[in-house]
Scaffold this active site. Structure first.
Site, mmCIF file in Angstrom:
data_model
loop_
_atom_site.group_PDB
_atom_site.id
_atom_site.type_symbol
_atom_site.label_atom_id
_atom_site.label_comp_id
_atom_site.label_asym_id
_atom_site.label_seq_id
_atom_site.Cartn_x
_atom_site.Cartn_y
_atom_site.Cartn_z
ATOM 1 C CD GLU A 1 -15.052 4.577 -7.916
ATOM 2 O OE1 GLU A 1 -15.732 3.582 -8.214
ATOM 3 O OE2 GLU A 1 -13.935 4.499 -7.377
ATOM 4 C CG HIS B 1 -10.304 1.885 -15.380
ATOM 5 N ND1 HIS B 1 -9.985 3.217 -15.491
ATOM 6 C CD2 HIS B 1 -10.843 1.728 -14.144
ATOM 7 C CE1 HIS B 1 -10.312 3.830 -14.364
ATOM 8 N NE2 HIS B 1 -10.837 2.944 -13.529
ATOM 9 N NE ARG C 1 -14.740 1.883 -14.322
ATOM 10 C CZ ARG C 1 -14.386 1.160 -13.310
ATOM 11 N NH1 ARG C 1 -14.272 -0.137 -13.459
ATOM 12 N NH2 ARG C 1 -14.130 1.705 -12.161
ATOM 13 C CG HIS D 1 -10.432 -2.110 -14.671
ATOM 14 N ND1 HIS D 1 -9.300 -1.965 -13.886
ATOM 15 C CD2 HIS D 1 -11.491 -1.822 -13.866
ATOM 16 C CE1 HIS D 1 -9.672 -1.607 -12.665
ATOM 17 N NE2 HIS D 1 -10.992 -1.532 -12.624
ATOM 18 N NE ARG E 1 -16.122 -4.009 -12.313
ATOM 19 C CZ ARG E 1 -15.323 -3.210 -11.600
ATOM 20 N NH1 ARG E 1 -15.621 -2.909 -10.355
ATOM 21 N NH2 ARG E 1 -14.220 -2.729 -12.121
#
Ligand code: FAD
Ligand code: SIN
Length: 542
Positions: free
Chosen positions: A126, A251, A299, A360, A395
């Site tokens: 990811e 997100h 992100r 998100h 995060r």
């Protein structure tokens, strides 16, 4: 005097029998803690709505852990701190990363059927991760984890699960029936029984908040409906500090669909080769924003890039395209997303998926230490409702379920370690409804809820300015009077409790955002585009 307060003149014992430990929330953090505690004591778990109603059940991508021989703890720590833009507390990052393999082992022993290949767990990739290190169960990891934890909790004789309880406020010294002992301890919680409409007091020697995030404060969010910041607001009202609430994660890829509002398209789609394309130009655009990491940049960068393309070209969405990969590969890796999209008329093996960013994850929250302790004696917290120092300003993908397992476990172990210092709870005052009536205007709740979520999206979203934040603060001030007045006069319902907490969360987010005069990680403001040399937490003190 407002109506929904405890009655100072009534000394009768308020509600159900005292428990050893009370856990509020039945997601990954709450159930992990309950299972550890249950080996030694009786645990009551309360949950708003259904037991699987939190974000845990919705998690898709997986859980980050260093399990590959070519990877190292130091790599995972570095990736986490790069994503977090230096605001992370290194000690916490080390603690969580180093406990990750043990957390995965425990989940396997509970029966979570992680995907495996050639005798080893399959690791996907990811954004922001320099290595493949995401353990997963297809593209629906959270549901598998939630089921396994719930089964273990249901099977445990020392755990009582009570769904359908919306907790309202923590019970503290001022609610003690006798004269306040002055200990400053938290003794449990007042909770609405959603079926009967009655408010019960649940007392315990220690209480763990595991209530998840505040995502629904935004108009567009991938989070479930109950993510209204209840635990953060309850802890704040009881006197605990909260930290870095301005760090709201968006997100990059939520499905754009007029009927289905908050369906996430996992980051793993980009991890496995998915490309972001401007539907107007037909071209990939991440090379203009992060030429090295492209679609796998952290992100905040990808979400801002999409936001910028949408605004620059007047688009409704951008495209996420993985149709260049073999059909079998796409179906095999993303069976649930594939089927869901097919039901909506999108075949992701042949067509691009229309996506937009959406709120998100709540990076900030109740300040805790490495044992999960908050500022308030007897009150612990774990999971998305906390600020442990792991995520910093942003995060890293798939670090949050991990945080739930590590801190759920740490909080439970600390309670057991200090057990002798936890007194039995005193008698507490019952909830007083003598001065409230049933609401005759539910529309007030709906109206305020919609208003908050809209101005938070427009003024406190991906890109901020002083002026927008000031406008949001002004609206919050106006709504506070109305919501508090309503709360003081009408019998509580889950909707009213959530509205009060949503507004409180919005206030904490805006106050924190106004206090940060730089752009760092998820907090990006046109008025202060620079990043300061020294990273400082935004700590709010009640
Ligand atoms: P939750 O699982 O949200 O549980 C909160 C609990 O608190 C619920 O039981 C709720 O009923 C209860 N509760 C709340 N308020 C009250 C109240 N007032 N009274 C009583 N009970 C209350 N993270 C990853 O690491 N990997 C992923 O792949 C991933 N994918 C995600 C996909 C989606 C769509 C979303 C929304 C999030 C994803 N995340 C992922 C984030 C992750 O799922 C959450 O951060 C994590 O599950 C939070 O767990 P928790 O135990 O803290 O809270
Ligand atoms: C995702 O699957 O993209 C979500 C992962 C996460 O939020 O950590």
């Amino acid at each position: 005097m407002s109506g929904n307060v405890t009655n100072a003149s009534d000394n009768s014992f308020a509600g159900s029998a005292a428990n050893d430990v009370l856990v509020i929330g039945s997601g990954a953090a709450g159930l992990t803690a309950a299972l550890v505690l249950a080996e030694k004591c009786r645990v009551l778990v309360l949950a708003k709505g259904a037991l699987d109603g939190g974000s845990t059940n919705w998690a898709q991508g997986g859980i980050a852990a260093v399990l590959d021989a070519g990877d190292t703890f130091e790599n995972h720590i570095r990736d986490t701190m790069i994503a977090g833009a230096g605001l992370n507390r290194r000690e916490t990052v080390e603690f969580v990363v180093e406990h990750a393999p043990a957390a995965i082992n425990r989940l396997e022993s509970l029966g979570v059927p992680f995907n495996a290949e050639a005798g080893a767990l399959h690791l996907t990739r990811e954004g922001g991760h320099s290595h493949r290190r995401i353990v997963h169960v297809d593209d629906a990891t959270g549901a598998a984890v939630q089921q396994a934890l719930l089964k273990a909790a249901r099977d445990h004789p020392n755990i009582t699960l009570l769904p359908g309880r919306t907790c309202i406020d923590l019970i503290s010294g001022r609610h003690e029936a006798a004269r306040y002992s002055g200990s400053g301890r938290i003794w449990g919680v007042y909770a609405l029984d959603e079926a009967t409409g009655k408010v019960e007091a649940h007392t315990a020697r220690a209480t763990i908040l595991a209530t998840g995030g505040a995502g629904r404060v935004y108009q567009f969010s991938t989070a479930p409906r109950g993510a209204t910041g209840d635990g953060i607001a309850m802890a704040w009202r009881a006197g605990a500090r909260v930290c870095n609430m301005e760090m709201m994660q968006f997100h990059p890829t939520c499905l754009y669909n007029l009927d289905v509002k908050n369906f996430l398209i996992t980051e793993a789609v980009r991890g496995e080769g998915g490309r972001l394309i401007n539907p107007r130009t037909g071209k990939r655009f991440m090379e203009f924003y992060d030429p090295e990491r492209l679609e796998l940049a952290p992100r905040d960068i990808v979400a801002r890039a999409i936001d910028s393309e949408i605004k620059k070209f007047g688009l409704d969405y951008v495209h996420l395209d993985i149709s260049h990969m073999p059909d079998e590969f796409v179906r095999g890796h993303f069976p649930n997303i594939h089927d869901k999209l097919l039901g909506l008329g999108i075949d992701m093996t042949r067509q691009p998926i229309p996506v937009v960013p959406a709120q998100h994850y709540t990076c900030g929250g109740v300040l805790i230490d490495l044992e999960g302790r908050t500022d308030l004696p007897g009150l612990y917290a774990a999971g998305e409702c906390t600020e442990s120092g792991l995520h910093g300003a942003n995060r890293l993908a798939s670090n949050s379920l991990l945080e739930c397992f590590v801190f759920g476990d740490a909080a439970a172990r600390d309670i057991l370690r200090r057990w002798d210092s936890f007194d039995a709870p005193p008698e507490v005052r019952p909830w007083d409804e003598s001065r409230v009536t049933d609401s005759d205007e539910e529309v007030v709740i709906k109206q305020n809820w919609t208003e908050i979520r809209r101005f938070m999206w427009n003024y406190v979203g991906i890109v901020r300015t002083d002026k927008r934040l000031e406008r949001a603060a002004h609206r919050i001030q106006m709504l506070s009077g109305e919501v508090n007045d309503y709360y003081g006069h009408f019998r509580v319902t889950t909707d009213l409790i959530e509205l009060r907490n949503l507004l409180q969360s919005a206030e904490l987010i805006v106050r924190s955002a106004r206090a940060r005069h730089e752009s760092r990680g998820l907090h990006y403001t046109l008025d202060y585009p620079q990043t300061d040399e020294i990273a400082r937490d935004t700590v709010l003190v009640p």
